[in-house]
Design an enzyme around this catalytic site. Structure first.
Site, PDB file in Angstrom:
ATOM      1  N   ASP A 196       0.821  -1.206   0.000  1.00 28.50           N
ATOM      2  CA  ASP A 196       0.000   0.000   0.000  1.00 28.50           C
ATOM      3  C   ASP A 196       0.855   1.254   0.000  1.00 28.50           C
ATOM      4  OD1 ASP A 196      -2.135   1.686   0.086  1.00 28.50           O
ATOM      5  OD2 ASP A 196      -2.684   1.269   2.159  1.00 28.50           O
ATOM      6  N   ASP A 256      -2.061   5.446  -5.924  1.00 32.11           N
ATOM      7  CA  ASP A 256      -2.291   4.568  -4.780  1.00 32.11           C
ATOM      8  C   ASP A 256      -2.408   3.111  -5.206  1.00 32.11           C
ATOM      9  OD1 ASP A 256      -2.894   3.522  -2.300  1.00 32.11           O
ATOM     10  OD2 ASP A 256      -5.009   4.034  -2.431  1.00 32.11           O
TER      11      ASP A 256
END
Length: 402
Positions: A89, A271
């Protein structure tokens, strides 16, 4: 049609702020889940708005996609290490385990005296913070890494936690009682301990052709030329809040064919924890109107539905970043029909991966370039020079049509 209301783990972190040397490429490993587990991707995104192969310099290990929608890496914690499948992440910075396989404490597990709580767009975890040994790859071992033991959590089905490679400032306010403290990330400690010489993360994703496709890699400490073609185009971290807290950049414009979708420079984030590509609602309306017969399936999936008669006429979607166009061709904008069953969406219906963010533009974060964009490009996250880089790959363009 099955409901798309169940949670898909594609974490867009909304946790508030409060060339290379010794490069190592680690594997991304897949967990097998289908059906309801994969339902709800757009809603979750919006809420969250082995063997070695030697290359020139980095150590490259094969990588696999998590059933089309997420990437994880196998991370060892403790000594001897217990291995956990952790979501990679770039939108958060805390690393934790325990949401699937429980944290196994060994002689290297030392309590820090802190509790930890992180709230994400969908879900949270809370527990106890430890120092421990973290093994990212053979010969790439970080000692005294701060890592969370998740004792309470929600919405982390199918994974054991997160490895956060976002900016360290995102860790502020997550500990108690030291609420103002920062938690050094794995990149901070890898640099401090001499495992890397540069705080650079290179990520290579690729469109999966099966639910067990070996198609990704993450490189710590540098970039791996094996994964891209041509030059890397760098753009500075945006100064626009709130995007500036993350790996935020400016897109100067975006077009769909001859239609202007994003008319001026605007900020958003890159992201790896978000599956789809999200754009502000007013931008999305322009995209939707440009595709004859397309509509947003609001009640069931939150995805754009594109009629078969319009697919052949679809145009490239171009994001302009630092003067260079980065294209999502027709294939990149579509969910392959043979993936519908695994996504838990209606078979035979053509859905797209670009959807709305959930708010109009002008709020400081007007787009999210998630996994479906990153699958087409090599992406470099460079802390040292406060920039993000993009390069074309051998899979930037595809011959796929449904």
């Amino acid at each position: 049609m099955r409901s798309f209301s169940a949670f898909l783990f594609a974490v867009l972190i909304t946790a508030s702020r409060s060339t290379s040397w010794a490069s190592v490429t680690i594997p991304l490993t897949k967990l097998e889940h289908t059906g309801p587990y994969l339902q709800g991707s757009p809603h979750a995104d919006r809420a969250r708005a082995s063997f070695l192969k030697t290359t020139s310099d980095p150590k490259t290990i094969p990588a696999t996609n998590l059933v089309y929608i997420q990437y994880t890496t196998s991370v060892g914690v403790g000594s001897p290490p217990t291995y956990y499948n952790l979501v990679i992440d770039t939108g958060s910075s805390n690393t934790f385990v325990g949401t699937g396989k429980k944290y196994v404490r060994t002689s290297t597990s030392v309590p820090t005296g802190q509790n930890v709580t992180v709230t994400y767009g969908t879900g949270f975890f809370s527990g106890i913070e430890y120092y421990d040994t973290v093994t990212l790859a053979p010969g790439f071992v970080i000692t005294n890494q701060s890592i969370g033991d998740a004792l309470k959590f929600a919405s982390f089905d199918g994974v054991d936690g997160i490895i956060g490679v976002g900016p360290v400032d995102l860790t502020q306010g997550k500990l108690f009682p030291d609420t103002g403290a920062l938690t050094p990330t794995i990149m901070d400690n890898a640099l401090k301990q001499g495992l890397i010489k540069q705080q650079i993360v290179g990520i290579s994703f690729a469109p999966a052709t099966t639910s067990n496709d070996t198609n990704g890699a993450i490189t710590y400490g540098g970039i791996d030329p094996a994964f891209y073609t041509g030059d890397i185009t760098y753009t500075p971290i945006t100064k626009t809040s709130r995007s500036s807290l993350y790996w935020g950049i400016n897109v100067t414009e975006a077009t769909y064919g001859t239609h202007t979708v994003i008319p001026q420079s605007t900020a958003g984030i890159v992201d790896s924890g978000t599956t789809l590509v999200l754009i502000a609602d007013d931008f999305f309306s322009r995209y939707l109107e440009a595709i004859p017969g397309a509509y947003l399936d609001v009640d069931n999936t939150g995805l754009i539905v594109i009629p078969p008669s319009s697919i052949a006429g679809m145009q490239p979607f171009n994001f302009t970043i630092n003067g260079r166009a980065f294209t999502m061709d027709t294939a990149a904008q579509l969910i392959p029909l043979d993936e519908n069953a695994i996504w838990g969406i209606e078979t035979g219906v053509q859905y797209g991966v670009i959807t709305k963010l959930g708010a109009d533009s002008g709020r400081g974060s007007d787009f999210i370039l998630g996994q479906k964009f990153m699958e087409k490009y090599y992406v470099v996250f460079d802390t040292d020079q406060s920039r993000v880089g993009f390069a074309y790959t051998n899979h930037t363009f595809s011959a796929y049509l449904p």
